[in-house]
Design a protein around this motif. Structure first.
Motif, PDB file in Angstrom:
ATOM      1  N   ASP A  47      -7.789  43.710 -39.564  1.00 25.84           N
ATOM      2  CA  ASP A  47      -6.690  43.416 -40.486  1.00 25.84           C
ATOM      3  C   ASP A  47      -6.658  41.951 -40.919  1.00 25.84           C
ATOM      4  N   ASN A  48      -7.805  41.428 -41.276  1.00 27.22           N
ATOM      5  CA  ASN A  48      -7.952  40.040 -41.753  1.00 27.22           C
ATOM      6  C   ASN A  48      -7.583  38.993 -40.702  1.00 27.22           C
ATOM      7  N   GLU A  49      -7.601  39.363 -39.435  1.00 28.26           N
ATOM      8  CA  GLU A  49      -7.376  38.409 -38.351  1.00 28.26           C
ATOM      9  C   GLU A  49      -8.594  38.404 -37.450  1.00 28.26           C
ATOM     10  N   LEU A  50      -9.154  37.226 -37.265  1.00 28.33           N
ATOM     11  CA  LEU A  50     -10.304  37.060 -36.388  1.00 28.33           C
ATOM     12  C   LEU A  50      -9.844  36.308 -35.147  1.00 28.33           C
ATOM     13  N   SER A  51     -10.003  36.943 -33.996  1.00 30.95           N
ATOM     14  CA  SER A  51      -9.679  36.306 -32.717  1.00 30.95           C
ATOM     15  C   SER A  51     -10.984  36.053 -31.979  1.00 30.95           C
ATOM     16  N   ILE A  52     -11.111  34.850 -31.465  1.00 25.20           N
ATOM     17  CA  ILE A  52     -12.294  34.473 -30.702  1.00 25.20           C
ATOM     18  C   ILE A  52     -11.797  34.016 -29.341  1.00 25.20           C
ATOM     19  N   GLN A  53     -12.111  34.789 -28.305  1.00 21.02           N
ATOM     20  CA  GLN A  53     -11.620  34.467 -26.970  1.00 21.02           C
ATOM     21  C   GLN A  53     -12.799  34.271 -26.031  1.00 21.02           C
ATOM     22  N   GLY A  54     -12.700  33.226 -25.229  1.00 24.64           N
ATOM     23  CA  GLY A  54     -13.776  32.966 -24.293  1.00 24.64           C
ATOM     24  C   GLY A  54     -13.302  32.220 -23.078  1.00 24.64           C
ATOM     25  N   LEU A  55     -14.239  32.053 -22.182  1.00 23.07           N
ATOM     26  CA  LEU A  55     -13.970  31.380 -20.918  1.00 23.07           C
ATOM     27  C   LEU A  55     -15.148  30.463 -20.641  1.00 23.07           C
ATOM     28  N   GLY A  56     -14.860  29.184 -20.450  1.00 23.76           N
ATOM     29  CA  GLY A  56     -15.946  28.254 -20.197  1.00 23.76           C
ATOM     30  C   GLY A  56     -16.711  27.934 -21.457  1.00 23.76           C
ATOM     31  N   TYR A  57     -17.893  27.430 -21.290  1.00 21.60           N
ATOM     32  CA  TYR A  57     -18.719  27.030 -22.427  1.00 21.60           C
ATOM     33  C   TYR A  57     -19.573  28.214 -22.847  1.00 21.60           C
ATOM     34  N   ASP A  58     -19.231  28.811 -23.972  1.00 16.53           N
ATOM     35  CA  ASP A  58     -19.922  30.027 -24.385  1.00 16.53           C
ATOM     36  C   ASP A  58     -20.346  30.028 -25.842  1.00 16.53           C
ATOM     37  N   GLY A  59     -20.322  28.885 -26.505  1.00 22.44           N
ATOM     38  CA  GLY A  59     -20.770  28.789 -27.879  1.00 22.44           C
ATOM     39  C   GLY A  59     -19.743  29.174 -28.920  1.00 22.44           C
ATOM     40  N   ARG A  60     -18.528  29.548 -28.491  1.00 21.52           N
ATOM     41  CA  ARG A  60     -17.537  30.040 -29.454  1.00 21.52           C
ATOM     42  C   ARG A  60     -17.088  28.966 -30.435  1.00 21.52           C
ATOM     43  N   CYS A  61     -17.031  27.720 -30.013  1.00 19.82           N
ATOM     44  CA  CYS A  61     -16.555  26.664 -30.919  1.00 19.82           C
ATOM     45  C   CYS A  61     -17.532  26.460 -32.070  1.00 19.82           C
ATOM     46  N   ALA A  62     -18.819  26.421 -31.771  1.00 20.33           N
ATOM     47  CA  ALA A  62     -19.812  26.267 -32.833  1.00 20.33           C
ATOM     48  C   ALA A  62     -19.769  27.475 -33.770  1.00 20.33           C
ATOM     49  N   PHE A  63     -19.603  28.671 -33.207  1.00 19.86           N
ATOM     50  CA  PHE A  63     -19.494  29.885 -34.015  1.00 19.86           C
ATOM     51  C   PHE A  63     -18.296  29.773 -34.964  1.00 19.86           C
ATOM     52  N   CYS A  64     -17.154  29.400 -34.426  1.00 22.78           N
ATOM     53  CA  CYS A  64     -15.923  29.303 -35.202  1.00 22.78           C
ATOM     54  C   CYS A  64     -16.064  28.257 -36.311  1.00 22.78           C
ATOM     55  N   ARG A  65     -16.603  27.096 -35.976  1.00 28.10           N
ATOM     56  CA  ARG A  65     -16.774  26.036 -36.979  1.00 28.10           C
ATOM     57  C   ARG A  65     -17.738  26.459 -38.081  1.00 28.10           C
ATOM     58  N   TYR A  66     -18.821  27.109 -37.696  1.00 35.44           N
ATOM     59  CA  TYR A  66     -19.802  27.563 -38.682  1.00 35.44           C
ATOM     60  C   TYR A  66     -19.145  28.564 -39.638  1.00 35.44           C
ATOM     61  N   PHE A  67     -18.403  29.500 -39.095  1.00 37.39           N
ATOM     62  CA  PHE A  67     -17.747  30.512 -39.913  1.00 37.39           C
ATOM     63  C   PHE A  67     -16.705  29.877 -40.834  1.00 37.39           C
ATOM     64  N   ARG A  68     -15.865  28.993 -40.289  1.00 40.46           N
ATOM     65  CA  ARG A  68     -14.836  28.351 -41.113  1.00 40.46           C
ATOM     66  C   ARG A  68     -15.450  27.491 -42.213  1.00 40.46           C
ATOM     67  N   LYS A  69     -16.542  26.800 -41.893  1.00 42.69           N
ATOM     68  CA  LYS A  69     -17.204  25.973 -42.903  1.00 42.69           C
ATOM     69  C   LYS A  69     -17.757  26.852 -44.025  1.00 42.69           C
TER      70      LYS A  69
END
Length: 184
Positions: A47-69
Protein backbone atom coordinates in the motif's frame (compact mmCIF):
# COMPACT_ATOMS: atom_id res chain seq x y z
CA UNK A 1 24.79 -0.14 12.63
CA UNK A 2 26.79 -0.86 15.68
CA UNK A 3 24.40 0.75 18.12
CA UNK A 4 21.45 -1.29 16.88
CA UNK A 5 22.87 -4.77 17.39
CA UNK A 6 20.29 -5.77 20.01
CA UNK A 7 17.34 -3.56 19.08
CA UNK A 8 15.58 -3.90 15.74
CA UNK A 9 15.24 -0.59 13.93
CA UNK A 10 12.70 0.30 11.27
CA UNK A 11 13.00 2.86 8.53
CA UNK A 12 9.92 3.80 6.59
CA UNK A 13 9.31 5.33 3.18
CA UNK A 14 5.80 6.52 2.35
CA UNK A 15 5.47 6.71 -1.42
CA UNK A 16 3.09 9.15 -3.09
CA UNK A 17 2.65 8.08 -6.70
CA UNK A 18 0.47 10.37 -8.83
CA UNK A 19 -0.34 7.83 -11.54
CA UNK A 20 0.17 4.22 -12.66
CA UNK A 21 3.38 5.09 -14.51
CA UNK A 22 4.97 6.24 -11.26
CA UNK A 23 3.85 3.03 -9.55
CA UNK A 24 5.68 1.02 -12.24
CA UNK A 25 8.77 3.21 -11.84
CA UNK A 26 8.73 2.76 -8.07
CA UNK A 27 8.50 -1.02 -8.42
CA UNK A 28 11.30 -1.02 -10.99
CA UNK A 29 13.67 0.92 -8.72
CA UNK A 30 12.73 -1.16 -5.71
CA UNK A 31 13.74 -4.33 -7.57
CA UNK A 32 16.88 -2.65 -8.88
CA UNK A 33 17.87 -1.67 -5.32
CA UNK A 34 17.28 -5.28 -4.20
CA UNK A 35 19.59 -6.52 -6.96
CA UNK A 36 22.37 -3.97 -6.49
CA UNK A 37 22.60 -3.50 -2.72
CA UNK A 38 23.02 -6.60 -0.56
CA UNK A 39 20.98 -6.53 2.63
CA UNK A 40 19.59 -8.94 5.20
CA UNK A 41 16.95 -6.50 6.37
CA UNK A 42 13.29 -7.34 6.34
CA UNK A 43 11.75 -5.38 3.47
CA UNK A 44 7.99 -5.10 3.33
CA UNK A 45 6.25 -3.12 0.59
CA UNK A 46 2.47 -2.77 0.82
CA UNK A 47 0.00 0.00 0.00
CA UNK A 48 2.74 2.46 -1.00
CA UNK A 49 4.55 2.00 2.33
CA UNK A 50 8.01 0.51 2.41
CA UNK A 51 9.26 -0.69 5.79
CA UNK A 52 12.87 -1.73 6.20
CA UNK A 53 13.60 -3.46 9.50
CA UNK A 54 16.88 -4.88 10.62
CA UNK A 55 19.15 -5.71 13.47
CA UNK A 56 22.82 -4.85 13.53
CA UNK A 57 24.78 -4.06 10.42
CA UNK A 58 22.91 -5.63 7.54
CA UNK A 59 23.23 -3.24 4.60
CA UNK A 60 19.75 -1.75 5.02
CA UNK A 61 20.95 1.85 5.20
CA UNK A 62 22.77 1.67 1.87
CA UNK A 63 19.72 -0.05 0.36
CA UNK A 64 17.39 2.66 1.68
CA UNK A 65 19.63 5.51 0.50
CA UNK A 66 20.05 3.98 -2.95
CA UNK A 67 16.29 3.55 -3.32
CA UNK A 68 15.48 7.06 -2.06
CA UNK A 69 18.11 8.60 -4.34
CA UNK A 70 16.56 6.77 -7.32
CA UNK A 71 13.13 8.13 -6.39
CA UNK A 72 14.45 11.66 -5.91
CA UNK A 73 16.35 11.61 -9.22
CA UNK A 74 13.10 10.68 -11.02
CA UNK A 75 11.07 13.38 -9.28
CA UNK A 76 8.92 10.87 -7.39
CA UNK A 77 7.30 12.08 -4.19
CA UNK A 78 7.86 10.37 -0.86
CA UNK A 79 8.39 10.94 2.85
CA UNK A 80 10.85 8.96 4.91
CA UNK A 81 11.79 8.44 8.51
CA UNK A 82 15.09 6.98 9.57
CA UNK A 83 16.57 6.65 13.07
CA UNK A 84 20.07 7.01 11.58
CA UNK A 85 19.50 10.42 9.99
CA UNK A 86 19.01 13.53 12.11
CA UNK A 87 18.99 17.27 11.67
CA UNK A 88 21.43 19.24 13.79
CA UNK A 89 21.09 22.78 15.23
CA UNK A 90 21.74 24.33 11.80
CA UNK A 91 19.13 22.08 10.13
CA UNK A 92 21.85 20.25 8.22
CA UNK A 93 21.27 16.51 7.85
CA UNK A 94 23.71 14.20 9.60
CA UNK A 95 23.94 10.49 8.87
CA UNK A 96 25.07 7.82 11.31
CA UNK A 97 27.69 5.41 10.04
CA UNK A 98 28.93 3.08 12.73
CA UNK A 99 29.32 5.05 15.94
CA UNK A 100 29.80 8.47 14.28
CA UNK A 101 27.64 11.03 12.49
CA UNK A 102 28.66 12.61 9.19
CA UNK A 103 27.18 15.54 7.27
CA UNK A 104 25.03 14.25 4.43
CA UNK A 105 26.40 16.94 2.09
CA UNK A 106 29.91 15.55 2.66
CA UNK A 107 28.79 12.03 1.80
CA UNK A 108 27.04 13.06 -1.41
CA UNK A 109 29.51 15.66 -2.76
CA UNK A 110 31.17 14.23 -5.89
CA UNK A 111 33.89 16.92 -5.93
CA UNK A 112 34.98 16.15 -2.37
CA UNK A 113 34.99 12.45 -3.19
CA UNK A 114 37.29 13.06 -6.16
CA UNK A 115 39.64 15.19 -4.03
CA UNK A 116 39.95 12.38 -1.47
CA UNK A 117 40.39 9.84 -4.25
CA UNK A 118 43.27 11.87 -5.76
CA UNK A 119 44.84 12.33 -2.33
CA UNK A 120 44.71 8.59 -1.65
CA UNK A 121 46.16 7.80 -5.08
CA UNK A 122 49.01 10.28 -4.50
CA UNK A 123 49.66 9.11 -0.94
CA UNK A 124 48.17 5.74 0.05
CA UNK A 125 49.11 6.50 3.69
CA UNK A 126 46.90 9.62 3.83
CA UNK A 127 44.76 8.53 6.77
CA UNK A 128 42.13 11.26 6.37
CA UNK A 129 41.64 10.49 2.67
CA UNK A 130 41.41 6.72 3.19
CA UNK A 131 38.96 7.10 6.06
CA UNK A 132 36.81 9.57 4.11
CA UNK A 133 36.74 7.24 1.12
CA UNK A 134 35.75 4.32 3.35
CA UNK A 135 32.84 6.26 4.83
CA UNK A 136 31.69 7.56 1.43
CA UNK A 137 31.87 4.13 -0.20
CA UNK A 138 30.01 2.56 2.72
CA UNK A 139 27.31 5.24 2.57
CA UNK A 140 26.71 4.41 -1.10
CA UNK A 141 26.68 0.63 -0.57
CA UNK A 142 30.02 0.00 -2.28
CA UNK A 143 31.17 -2.40 0.41
CA UNK A 144 34.23 -3.86 -1.35
CA UNK A 145 35.66 -0.39 -1.99
CA UNK A 146 34.80 0.67 1.57
CA UNK A 147 36.61 -2.37 2.91
CA UNK A 148 39.71 -1.55 0.83
CA UNK A 149 39.78 2.06 2.03
CA UNK A 150 39.20 1.15 5.67
CA UNK A 151 41.93 -1.49 5.41
CA UNK A 152 44.38 1.09 4.02
CA UNK A 153 43.45 3.37 6.94
CA UNK A 154 43.91 0.47 9.38
CA UNK A 155 47.43 -0.10 8.06
CA UNK A 156 48.25 3.54 8.88
CA UNK A 157 46.57 3.53 12.30
CA UNK A 158 45.93 -0.05 13.51
CA UNK A 159 44.68 1.10 16.92
CA UNK A 160 41.81 3.30 15.71
CA UNK A 161 38.56 1.96 17.19
CA UNK A 162 36.27 3.45 14.52
CA UNK A 163 38.27 1.85 11.71
CA UNK A 164 38.18 -1.53 13.46
CA UNK A 165 34.43 -1.21 14.01
CA UNK A 166 33.77 -0.48 10.33
CA UNK A 167 36.02 -3.34 9.18
CA UNK A 168 34.29 -5.78 11.53
CA UNK A 169 30.79 -4.71 10.47
CA UNK A 170 31.51 -4.86 6.74
CA UNK A 171 33.38 -8.15 6.98
CA UNK A 172 30.48 -9.67 8.94
CA UNK A 173 28.03 -8.52 6.25
CA UNK A 174 30.20 -9.90 3.45
CA UNK A 175 30.59 -13.17 5.34
CA UNK A 176 26.80 -13.51 5.53
CA UNK A 177 26.60 -12.90 1.78
CA UNK A 178 29.33 -15.45 0.98
CA UNK A 179 28.17 -18.26 3.27
CA UNK A 180 24.81 -19.74 2.25
CA UNK A 181 22.20 -19.98 4.99
CA UNK A 182 22.67 -23.01 7.21
CA UNK A 183 26.41 -23.34 6.55
CA UNK A 184 29.06 -21.94 8.86
Amino acid sequence: MTTGRNNPTTCQIILKPRHAGEVKTINYYLELARERIPTYAGINFKDNELSIQGLGYDGRCAFCRYFRKSLKNRGLRFNSSCPFEVQDDTYAWRVKIGSAFFEQDFLENEEKYLVYLRRAENDPRDLEAQLALGVIHEYHGRFAQALASYWAAHEVDPGDAFIKERLQDILALLQRILVPAGRC
